[in-house]
Design an enzyme around this catalytic site. Structure first.
Site, short mmCIF file in Angstrom:
data_model
loop_
_atom_site.label_atom_id
_atom_site.label_comp_id
_atom_site.label_asym_id
_atom_site.label_seq_id
_atom_site.Cartn_x
_atom_site.Cartn_y
_atom_site.Cartn_z
N LYS A 156 0.84 -1.21 0.00
CA LYS A 156 0.00 0.00 0.00
C LYS A 156 0.87 1.25 0.00
O LYS A 156 0.59 2.21 -0.71
CB LYS A 156 -0.93 -0.01 1.22
N GLN A 189 -5.52 -1.65 9.61
CA GLN A 189 -5.11 -2.89 8.95
C GLN A 189 -5.64 -4.11 9.73
O GLN A 189 -5.39 -4.25 10.92
CB GLN A 189 -3.57 -2.96 8.86
N ASP A 226 -11.58 2.41 3.71
CA ASP A 226 -11.85 0.98 3.49
C ASP A 226 -13.33 0.75 3.20
O ASP A 226 -13.75 -0.36 2.88
CB ASP A 226 -11.43 0.17 4.72
#
Ligand code: NAD
Length: 298
Positions: free
Chosen positions: A53, A97, A120
């Site tokens: 990422k 995460q 997200d």
């Protein structure tokens, strides 16, 4: 010959476009977009994902910051960090995460992220917007799948779509996205009976069961499109080397399908790219620039 839905290639093309959007927008925004990633503990797979990422952010001009907390961190510590990042005007996206250490509740923590920074797309408000078919931040993996289908002009309207899996991360949001695009959707799960028969009715079969080599040609109608979300690292017989595979036995289905996603190089790269799209969407909104990436958010 069947069509490969090449997520690596499409990701590259979208990232080129995103880099231009950032370069153009920066004059008005007076700063680069920025993404804050919260990592708790030392899960090695998470380390790899975060590295990927960070590299992708760098390619398109997004500033990325990683906040690494110890695995013994408690809910309050993570909530305090989220609050700090929520209040920071220069942060456009916050990503927690997953997976988290067991004593932390991911959904509770995601709920603490302000919805406009939830890149997200997992906050209940953003999920609600998807249910209502309103524009907003979208869950990355499903949004990537829609872009892969669109890239080959695979129409969803009126098609019969079967989704295998009903997780909050993949199964449910992809079902809503194809429904919003006028597909006729069947959602299946671990308690579904006659999975094979149902799968065989699909014009588009989306497999997110998390089971290696689970779907073979017996589950597939000739000419169907098959999207394989699963990703597994299997040890070879000598235990020394590993091999990546998906939920679908590609070599068995490839001659029967109209189009397919490979593993690796299909859905995976698109997930990372959609995180960048969400971050740039959020940055443009926060900086008062009109959105130029909305067409990528189904
Ligand atoms: P999950 O474990 O949360 O959900 C799996 C779903 O599959 C469940 O809803 C379950 O009911 C269903 N299922 C299990 N066995 C089944 C069966 N026999 N028949 C029908 N349905 C069954 O997993 P997830 O988070 O949705 O992820 C699924 C897979 O996709 C995993 O392999 C994961 O690693 C992968 N994944 C890949 C990406 C990517 O970017 N490539 C992103 C997210 C997830």
């Amino acid at each position: 010959m069947s069509i490969k839905l090449d997520g690596k290639k499409l990701s590259f093309e979208i990232q080129e476009r995103l880099r231009d959007e950032v370069t153009l927008g920066i004059n008005n925004a007076k700063r680069a977009p920025s993404l804050a990633v919260i990592r708790v503990g030392d899960d090695p797979a998470s380390g790899v994902y975060i590295n990927n990422k960070e590299k992708a952010c760098k390619r398109v001009g997004i500033r990325s910051l990683v906040f690494h907390l110890e695995s013994k961190t408690n809910m309050t510590n993570v909530e305090e960090l989220i609050n700090k990042l929520n209040l920071d005007d220069k942060i456009d996206g916050i990503l927690l995460q997953l997976p988290l250490p067991e004593k932390l509740d991911p959904q509770k923590l995601i709920s603490k992220i302000i919805p406009s920074k939830d890149v997200d797309g997992l906050h209940e408000l953003n999920v609600g917007k998807l249910v209502k078919n309103e524009a907003g931040l979208r869950s990355c993996t499903p949004a990537g799948i829609i872009n892969l289908l669109k890239s080959q002009k695979i129409d969803i309207q009126g098609k019969r779509i079967v989704v295998i899996g009903r997780s909050l991360l993949v199964g449910k949001p992809i079902s809503l996205m194809v429904l919003n695009l006028n597909g006729t959707v069947t959602i299946t799960h671990s308690k579904t009976k006659n999975l094979q028969e149902i799968s065989k009715e699909a014009d588009i079969l989306i497999v997110a069961a998390g089971k290696p080599n689970f779907i073979d040609s017996n589950f597939i109608k000739k000419g169907a499109v098959v999207i394989d979300v699963g990703i597994h690292r299997l040890k070879n017989l000598n235990n020394a080397t590993t091999q990546l595979c998906g939920d679908v036995v590609l070599k068995d289905v490839i001659s029967k399908v109209f189009a397919y996603t490979p593993v690796p190089g299909g859905v995976g790269p698109m997930t990372v790219t959609m995180l960048l799209v969400n971050t740039i969407f959020s940055w443009q909104k926060r900086c008062g620039i009109s959105s130029t990436v909305e067409d990528l958010l189904p």
